[in-house]
Design an enzyme around this catalytic site. Structure first.
Site, PDB file in Angstrom:
ATOM      1  N   HIS A  56     -60.738 -18.998  39.566  1.00 58.85           N
ATOM      2  CA  HIS A  56     -59.484 -18.811  38.632  1.00 58.85           C
ATOM      3  C   HIS A  56     -58.743 -19.925  38.022  1.00 58.85           C
ATOM      4  O   HIS A  56     -57.976 -19.847  37.170  1.00 58.85           O
ATOM      5  CB  HIS A  56     -58.624 -18.157  39.604  1.00 58.85           C
ATOM      6  CG  HIS A  56     -57.737 -18.710  40.625  1.00 58.85           C
ATOM      7  ND1 HIS A  56     -58.347 -19.077  41.770  1.00 58.85           N
ATOM      8  CD2 HIS A  56     -56.202 -19.103  40.659  1.00 58.85           C
ATOM      9  CE1 HIS A  56     -57.171 -19.987  42.313  1.00 58.85           C
ATOM     10  NE2 HIS A  56     -55.938 -19.813  41.731  1.00 58.85           N
ATOM     11  N   HIS A  60     -58.199 -25.409  34.656  1.00 60.80           N
ATOM     12  CA  HIS A  60     -57.061 -26.274  34.697  1.00 60.80           C
ATOM     13  C   HIS A  60     -57.444 -27.805  33.946  1.00 60.80           C
ATOM     14  O   HIS A  60     -58.523 -28.243  34.417  1.00 60.80           O
ATOM     15  CB  HIS A  60     -56.446 -26.645  36.051  1.00 60.80           C
ATOM     16  CG  HIS A  60     -55.293 -25.796  36.226  1.00 60.80           C
ATOM     17  ND1 HIS A  60     -54.244 -25.423  35.600  1.00 60.80           N
ATOM     18  CD2 HIS A  60     -55.078 -24.712  37.454  1.00 60.80           C
ATOM     19  CE1 HIS A  60     -53.310 -24.889  35.949  1.00 60.80           C
ATOM     20  NE2 HIS A  60     -53.809 -24.296  36.948  1.00 60.80           N
ATOM     21  N   HIS A  83     -54.684 -21.887  30.501  1.00 64.37           N
ATOM     22  CA  HIS A  83     -55.745 -22.277  31.368  1.00 64.37           C
ATOM     23  C   HIS A  83     -56.713 -21.324  32.022  1.00 64.37           C
ATOM     24  O   HIS A  83     -57.521 -21.323  32.464  1.00 64.37           O
ATOM     25  CB  HIS A  83     -55.300 -23.415  32.671  1.00 64.37           C
ATOM     26  CG  HIS A  83     -54.620 -22.381  33.586  1.00 64.37           C
ATOM     27  ND1 HIS A  83     -53.288 -21.906  33.861  1.00 64.37           N
ATOM     28  CD2 HIS A  83     -55.056 -21.815  34.800  1.00 64.37           C
ATOM     29  CE1 HIS A  83     -52.906 -21.242  34.832  1.00 64.37           C
ATOM     30  NE2 HIS A  83     -53.998 -21.082  35.433  1.00 64.37           N
ATOM     31  N   ASP A 146     -53.249 -16.307  45.445  1.00 62.37           N
ATOM     32  CA  ASP A 146     -53.129 -17.571  45.017  1.00 62.37           C
ATOM     33  C   ASP A 146     -51.678 -18.315  45.549  1.00 62.37           C
ATOM     34  O   ASP A 146     -51.594 -19.552  46.012  1.00 62.37           O
ATOM     35  CB  ASP A 146     -52.963 -17.524  43.592  1.00 62.37           C
ATOM     36  CG  ASP A 146     -52.720 -18.814  42.855  1.00 62.37           C
ATOM     37  OD1 ASP A 146     -53.538 -19.845  43.361  1.00 62.37           O
ATOM     38  OD2 ASP A 146     -52.013 -18.707  41.755  1.00 62.37           O
ATOM     39  N   PHE A 148     -49.977 -17.199  48.281  1.00 67.41           N
ATOM     40  CA  PHE A 148     -50.293 -17.347  49.887  1.00 67.41           C
ATOM     41  C   PHE A 148     -50.779 -18.610  50.177  1.00 67.41           C
ATOM     42  O   PHE A 148     -50.328 -19.553  51.064  1.00 67.41           O
ATOM     43  CB  PHE A 148     -51.194 -16.219  50.266  1.00 67.41           C
ATOM     44  CG  PHE A 148     -50.943 -14.854  50.258  1.00 67.41           C
ATOM     45  CD1 PHE A 148     -49.385 -14.527  49.867  1.00 67.41           C
ATOM     46  CD2 PHE A 148     -51.588 -14.022  50.648  1.00 67.41           C
ATOM     47  CE1 PHE A 148     -48.882 -13.223  49.562  1.00 67.41           C
ATOM     48  CE2 PHE A 148     -50.930 -12.164  50.467  1.00 67.41           C
ATOM     49  CZ  PHE A 148     -49.792 -12.376  50.380  1.00 67.41           C
ATOM     50  N   TYR A 150     -51.148 -21.672  48.098  1.00 67.85           N
ATOM     51  CA  TYR A 150     -50.296 -22.896  47.739  1.00 67.85           C
ATOM     52  C   TYR A 150     -49.131 -23.165  48.239  1.00 67.85           C
ATOM     53  O   TYR A 150     -48.559 -24.249  48.666  1.00 67.85           O
ATOM     54  CB  TYR A 150     -50.448 -23.248  46.207  1.00 67.85           C
ATOM     55  CG  TYR A 150     -49.525 -22.554  45.341  1.00 67.85           C
ATOM     56  CD1 TYR A 150     -48.277 -22.783  45.422  1.00 67.85           C
ATOM     57  CD2 TYR A 150     -50.017 -21.533  44.420  1.00 67.85           C
ATOM     58  CE1 TYR A 150     -47.176 -21.857  44.613  1.00 67.85           C
ATOM     59  CE2 TYR A 150     -49.036 -20.744  43.784  1.00 67.85           C
ATOM     60  CZ  TYR A 150     -47.547 -21.183  43.720  1.00 67.85           C
ATOM     61  OH  TYR A 150     -46.925 -20.538  42.910  1.00 67.85           O
ATOM     62  N   LYS A 185     -40.248  -2.110  55.719  1.00 68.61           N
ATOM     63  CA  LYS A 185     -39.807  -2.739  56.459  1.00 68.61           C
ATOM     64  C   LYS A 185     -39.963  -4.438  56.265  1.00 68.61           C
ATOM     65  O   LYS A 185     -39.199  -5.299  56.766  1.00 68.61           O
ATOM     66  CB  LYS A 185     -40.228  -2.570  57.859  1.00 68.61           C
ATOM     67  CG  LYS A 185     -41.471  -2.747  58.500  1.00 68.61           C
ATOM     68  CD  LYS A 185     -41.641  -2.158  59.911  1.00 68.61           C
ATOM     69  CE  LYS A 185     -41.139  -3.172  60.944  1.00 68.61           C
ATOM     70  NZ  LYS A 185     -41.307  -2.889  62.118  1.00 68.61           N
ATOM     71  N   ARG A 272     -43.180 -48.070  40.076  1.00 68.04           N
ATOM     72  CA  ARG A 272     -41.966 -47.504  40.455  1.00 68.04           C
ATOM     73  C   ARG A 272     -40.909 -47.797  39.496  1.00 68.04           C
ATOM     74  O   ARG A 272     -39.848 -47.599  39.900  1.00 68.04           O
ATOM     75  CB  ARG A 272     -41.623 -47.420  41.900  1.00 68.04           C
ATOM     76  CG  ARG A 272     -42.703 -47.010  42.699  1.00 68.04           C
ATOM     77  CD  ARG A 272     -42.982 -45.517  42.563  1.00 68.04           C
ATOM     78  NE  ARG A 272     -41.928 -44.685  43.239  1.00 68.04           N
ATOM     79  CZ  ARG A 272     -41.864 -43.350  43.154  1.00 68.04           C
ATOM     80  NH1 ARG A 272     -43.013 -42.768  42.345  1.00 68.04           N
ATOM     81  NH2 ARG A 272     -40.992 -42.691  43.628  1.00 68.04           N
TER      82      ARG A 272
END
Length: 409
Positions: A56, A60, A83, A146, A148, A150, A185, A272
């Site tokens: 899936h 990307h 994507h 998906d 669940f 990440y 519930k 940085r």
């Protein structure tokens, strides 16, 4: 990885795809175990759902959503590229290039499942078992494996903790009226799914420094695009698959003078020396409906007398965070059942849920950055003035620290 996060604390895209592959198989297996022959789940169904989970995200680009949502719109005006659509193109390319012997119906169904939650969703080739299309990429209500994978992965990787238990949903789900439904519930468990996702967006994926790095990566890619023709590969799977995160290393190590501006930006990231975050505000709820993205030009037009700032000195980031359904309560699009003997589904309206849950379901956060440290003070003042002009009040919570203003002068 599902989202660009600095420092690199999350697993690779491949590991995410394996996780979704496994969870997709588990979801189908549990449905089959719970409802048996009633659903008619067969080997073909199991194979297609698992393959959709594995493939899936194969479309990307470099740095995942950054490539699609931030880079491409700047270099391909009016781009409709996604994507998900490229994932489908890549599936065909992989099968053709490697002469994979696989049934045409399997590939067709896998591609339909990949596109199920996108604007490219196609008419399903089957008239039954439509619930299978909601397992990997759920366009109906946003509950899919998906997320669940990440959400749990990134919460753990960033040491945030995660009180969302997708296992409870996997155990309680049932198929009714050809749709995956959940025991009533468990509505709080489902809310935790969406709330945890929103929290990850706020604290990790769109963290002020994460966005600073992303803005610099986008500028580096945009600057390099005309010379390297990065965007030219998005229509050709045979070339597109070569385009990955190593594009940054390619730019960084190339001696070409045409890439100097991009190299300098990447060097700043390494050191940085990031774009300086000046401040942010959340758009007032009453103004969300008609919100127009704030631009660097808006800030420039609000500057006060004193230090002159130019449009190229300012970056504005408009960040929308919601519970997957924009201004709407995501629980309203989910079907529930009372208990395992129930034969009818029900929806849960706002007035029937816990009063501790939010009544607003989206935020729009406007952030402003300075590309030059010495301009933080002037840009912060212009940003405050913009808020007064737009809303009549200063909507940011905190002032830009004087220490930061002085340090950057």
């Amino acid at each position: 990885m599902a989202h660009m996060v600095y420092p690199g604390a999350v697993h690779s895209r491949f590991e995410h795809s394996l996780g979704v592959y496994w969870l997709a198989g588990e979801a189908v297996h549990k449905l089959k175990a719970q409802q048996g022959l009633e659903l008619g789940i067969d080997r073909f169904d199991m194979q297609t759902v698992k393959l959709a989970g594995l493939l899936h995200d194969v479309g990307h680009g470099p740095f995942s959503h950054l490539f699609e949502r931030e880079f491409l719109p700047k270099v391909v005006l009016g781009s409709e590229w996604s994507h998900e659509h490229m994932s489908v193109e890549m599936v065909d390319h992989i099968v053709d290039e490697h002469h994979i012997d696989i049934d045409a119906d399997t590939i067709k169904t896998v591609k339909e499942m990949i596109l199920a939650s996108s604007k490219y969703a196609t008419v399903k080739s089957t008239k039954e078992k439509h619930f299978l299309y909601d397992i990997v990429a759920n366009g109906r209500n946003g509950i899919d494996v998906d997320k669940f994978d990440y959400i749990v992965r990134d919460s753990r990787a960033c040491a945030l903790g995660c009180n969302f238990q997708f296992e409870r949903l996997m155990v309680s789900m049932r198929v009714m009226e050809d749709e995956i439904c959940y025991r009533a519930k468990e509505y709080l468990t489902i809310h935790k799914l969406f709330a945890t996702r929103a929290d990850l967006y706020r604290t990790v994926y769109t963290h002020a420094k994460v966005k600073a790095v992303e803005l610099m990566v986008v500028d580096a890619l945009v600057s390099a695009n005309s010379y390297l023709q990065i965007a030219s590969h998005i229509q050709d799977p045979s070339q597109y698959w070569k385009l990955d995160d190593t594009i940054i290393k390619t730019i960084e190590t190339a001696p070409d003078q045409e890439l100097k501006e991009s190299r300098d930006l990447i060097l700043r990231i390494r050191r940085r020396d990031l774009y300086q975050f000046c401040n942010e505000y959340a758009v007032p709820k009453d103004n969300l409906e008609n919100f127009k993205k704030v631009t660097a030009q808006d800030i420039i037009c609000s500057q006060k007398s004193g230090v002159s700032i130019r449009e190229e000195d300012v970056v504005v980031s408009n960040v929308r965070i919601d519970l997957t359904r924009g201004k709407h309560n995501p629980l309203e699009s989910i079907k529930f059942f009372q208990d395992y003997e129930s034969t009818e589904t029900l929806t849960i309206s706002d007035e029937r849920v816990s009063h501790l849950l939010p009544t607003s379901f989206q935020d729009m956060i406007v952030r402003v950055y300075s590309k030059k440290p010495e301009l933080v003070g002037a840009i912060s003042d212009a940003f405050e003035n913009f808020q007064y002009k737009t809303y009549g009040v200063k909507t940011q919570v905190l002032a830009t620290p004087e220490k930061k203003r002085r340090r950057c002068m």
